[in-house]
Structure formats: structure tokens, C-alpha cells
Design a protein around this motif. Sequence first.
Motif, PDB file in Angstrom:
ATOM      1  N   ASP A  95       0.826  -1.215   0.000  1.00  0.00           N
ATOM      2  CA  ASP A  95       0.000   0.000   0.000  1.00  0.00           C
ATOM      3  C   ASP A  95       0.857   1.261   0.000  1.00  0.00           C
ATOM      4  N   ASN A  96       2.026   1.219   0.644  1.00  0.00           N
ATOM      5  CA  ASN A  96       2.951   2.355   0.553  1.00  0.00           C
ATOM      6  C   ASN A  96       3.320   2.628  -0.900  1.00  0.00           C
ATOM      7  N   ILE A  97       3.540   1.546  -1.657  1.00  0.00           N
ATOM      8  CA  ILE A  97       3.944   1.708  -3.053  1.00  0.00           C
ATOM      9  C   ILE A  97       2.753   2.147  -3.911  1.00  0.00           C
ATOM     10  N   ARG A  98       1.625   1.510  -3.668  1.00  0.00           N
ATOM     11  CA  ARG A  98       0.424   1.741  -4.480  1.00  0.00           C
ATOM     12  C   ARG A  98      -0.145   3.144  -4.293  1.00  0.00           C
ATOM     13  N   PHE A  99      -0.156   3.605  -3.045  1.00  0.00           N
ATOM     14  CA  PHE A  99      -0.772   4.902  -2.752  1.00  0.00           C
ATOM     15  C   PHE A  99       0.293   5.984  -2.740  1.00  0.00           C
ATOM     16  N   CYS A 100       1.002   6.093  -3.864  1.00  0.00           N
ATOM     17  CA  CYS A 100       2.118   7.031  -3.912  1.00  0.00           C
ATOM     18  C   CYS A 100       1.630   8.466  -4.049  1.00  0.00           C
ATOM     19  N   ARG A 101       0.421   8.626  -4.548  1.00  0.00           N
ATOM     20  CA  ARG A 101      -0.120   9.977  -4.697  1.00  0.00           C
ATOM     21  C   ARG A 101      -0.882  10.343  -3.447  1.00  0.00           C
ATOM     22  N   ARG A 102      -1.128  11.630  -3.275  1.00  0.00           N
ATOM     23  CA  ARG A 102      -1.936  12.049  -2.139  1.00  0.00           C
ATOM     24  C   ARG A 102      -3.280  11.350  -2.197  1.00  0.00           C
ATOM     25  N   LEU A 103      -3.756  10.946  -1.023  1.00  0.00           N
ATOM     26  CA  LEU A 103      -4.931  10.076  -1.001  1.00  0.00           C
ATOM     27  C   LEU A 103      -6.153  10.737  -1.607  1.00  0.00           C
ATOM     28  N   LYS A 104      -6.180  12.063  -1.632  1.00  0.00           N
ATOM     29  CA  LYS A 104      -7.369  12.718  -2.192  1.00  0.00           C
ATOM     30  C   LYS A 104      -7.584  12.322  -3.659  1.00  0.00           C
ATOM     31  N   HIS A 105      -6.493  12.077  -4.374  1.00  0.00           N
ATOM     32  CA  HIS A 105      -6.641  11.661  -5.766  1.00  0.00           C
ATOM     33  C   HIS A 105      -7.339  10.297  -5.860  1.00  0.00           C
ATOM     34  N   HIS A 106      -7.142   9.492  -4.828  1.00  0.00           N
ATOM     35  CA  HIS A 106      -7.681   8.137  -4.892  1.00  0.00           C
ATOM     36  C   HIS A 106      -9.194   8.097  -4.741  1.00  0.00           C
ATOM     37  N   ALA A 107      -9.753   9.133  -4.094  1.00  0.00           N
ATOM     38  CA  ALA A 107     -11.201   9.181  -3.953  1.00  0.00           C
ATOM     39  C   ALA A 107     -11.856   9.195  -5.334  1.00  0.00           C
ATOM     40  N   ALA A 108     -11.197   9.840  -6.286  1.00  0.00           N
ATOM     41  CA  ALA A 108     -11.773   9.983  -7.618  1.00  0.00           C
ATOM     42  C   ALA A 108     -11.343   8.853  -8.566  1.00  0.00           C
ATOM     43  N   ALA A 109     -10.478   7.962  -8.091  1.00  0.00           N
ATOM     44  CA  ALA A 109      -9.938   6.933  -8.978  1.00  0.00           C
ATOM     45  C   ALA A 109     -11.013   5.913  -9.355  1.00  0.00           C
ATOM     46  N   THR A 110     -11.003   5.479 -10.609  1.00  0.00           N
ATOM     47  CA  THR A 110     -11.943   4.449 -11.044  1.00  0.00           C
ATOM     48  C   THR A 110     -11.361   3.075 -10.698  1.00  0.00           C
TER      49      THR A 110
END
Length: 232
Positions: A95-110
Motif C-alpha cells: 500500500d505504501n507503493i500503491r498509494f504514492c499519490r496524495r490520497l485525495k486523488h484516490h477518492a476519484a480513482a476508477t
Amino acid sequence: TPKIAVRGLYKHYGRGARRTLALQHVDLDIAASEFVTLVGASGCGKSTLLRTICGLEEYGQGSIVCNGRDVDGPGADRAMVFQSYSLYPWLTVKDNIRFCRRLKHHAAATSSDVEIASGRADALIGLMGLAHVAHAYPAELSGGMQQRVAIARALMARPDVLLMDEPFGALDAQTREVMHDLIRHVHHLEKTTIVFVTHDVEEAIYLGERVVVMAPRPGRIDSIVDVPFGAK
Ligand code: ADP
Ligand code: ADP
């Protein structure tokens, strides 16, 4: 055209009586896929130059162009690795590797974004020899293994340029040797442009295709040495 072009770069910290000149007229071109090491005494400005190229520091006079665009802040085309690993302690290695971007971007990820990220993370876990610790937490790992995770995280978004600030400075000699071979392998496979800062001349010559030497502070480029291919 160079991947990175630094022209007449000046950088100072503080103001008034506290003003410190850190970089004084730095000119430097770095070609695509080149592995450059930047060496010089402690305090000469290596870290400042790296952070400025990354977009983490503002600068005064001069210009930095990366991929044909002026650097005026952080960008996904540049990633940095520090001596301290700065991993998220509450996330597993994967998860450290996968979530390399700020988590806010992940909310919008498909969901397909998440799958692609997971595939890339698995590839990097394999490349960096982390498969057996993918579900462990950073505190369970040695320094060398934590730095492998930090490098994998930096590579996650496929940056063109990897900026490494004394990345192996905290590791013992034996681990450092293993990491040297690993980073050369990564460079060979990923074709990433690497700028690697160290105060260790031996390390600079061993790793660099080109060794850039900085004079004592305030930082200026003193000389640039091409390491003969046969020396590798
Ligand atoms: P190096 O990486 O070669 O050791 P640095 O880039 O860290 O050199 O430092 C260059 C100069 O800038 C030094 O004189 C250092 O004390 C100064 N410096 C670095 N960071 C800061 C800062 N955040 N604030 C003030 N001065 C700094
Ligand atoms: P992100 O996950 O968005 O990349 P990070 O939490 O990794 O954000 O880092 C936040 C910012 O702090 C980034 O600009 C990063 O380059 C910088 N940074 C991370 N670790 C260090 C460190 N050890 N020293 C200085 N700056 C750091």
C-alpha cells in the motif's frame, strides 16, 4: 535536447544578516536516461540543487527546464528519494507503493485505475525483491528493505527523472553494495534519468556514467567527469 537543463541558477536561504547563498550560477545539462552522480563536500549545495530541480524549493535567478517545461513546483515527471525513507507506518509495503499519490486523488480513482496501480505495484515489488514482505509494515523491515520500498514508491508514477539524495547514506557497507547493484539494474530496465547525490567519491565514480563535482560552498559546478564505459 537535454532532459534537464539548469542555467545560471542562484538560490539563497533566509534574508538580511541570515542570508545564505546556497547555489551560485549553476549550469548543468542532463541527458535522457543518463545516470549522473553529483558529489561534493557536505554543505556545498548538492541537496539544494536536487530539491530545486524537483520543484521543492523556489529559486532566484536562472532557469530549470525539465522535459521542455520550466520547473515551477513538483511534478509527476520528477520523483525524489531521501536518506530517510518517509514511509507511511500504518500502511503495508504494497500500500505504501500503491498509494504514492496524495490520497485525495484516490477518492476519484476508477476501479480500472486501481487495477493498473496494483499491477504496477506488483511489478515494482518483484523488481525490488519485496515479494516476501509485501504485506509487512515498514517498522518490521531493515533499513535497506525500507529504502527499496521508498524507491519503488518513487517509481510508481513512472517518473522520467529520479532524484536521489544520499539514499544509501544510512545503510551498512554490505547493504549499500547490494543497493548499488539494484539501482543500476533499475536504471537499466526502467531507463529512468537518475541524478544521485553523495559525498562519497567512490560511490559517485562506481555508479555514475558522469560525475558532476561541486566546489565547496556556495555551490558551483567545479568539474564534470565522464566515466569511461570500460570502467563499469
Ligand atoms: P549539501 O547537500 O551539499 O550538504 P545543502 O544543499 O544541504 O548542501 O546546503 C547548502 C547550504 O545551504 C549550506 O550552507 C546549508 O547550511 C544551507 N541550507 C540548506 N538548507 C537550508 C535551509 N532550509 N535553511 C537555511 N539554510 C539552508
Ligand atoms: P506524496 O505521497 O504526495 O508523494 P509525501 O508524503 O511522500 O507525499 O511527501 C510530501 C512532500 O514532502 C513531497 O513533496 C516530498 O517530496 C517531501 N518529502 C518527503 N519525504 C521527505 C524527506 N524525508 N525530507 C524532505 N522532504 C520530504
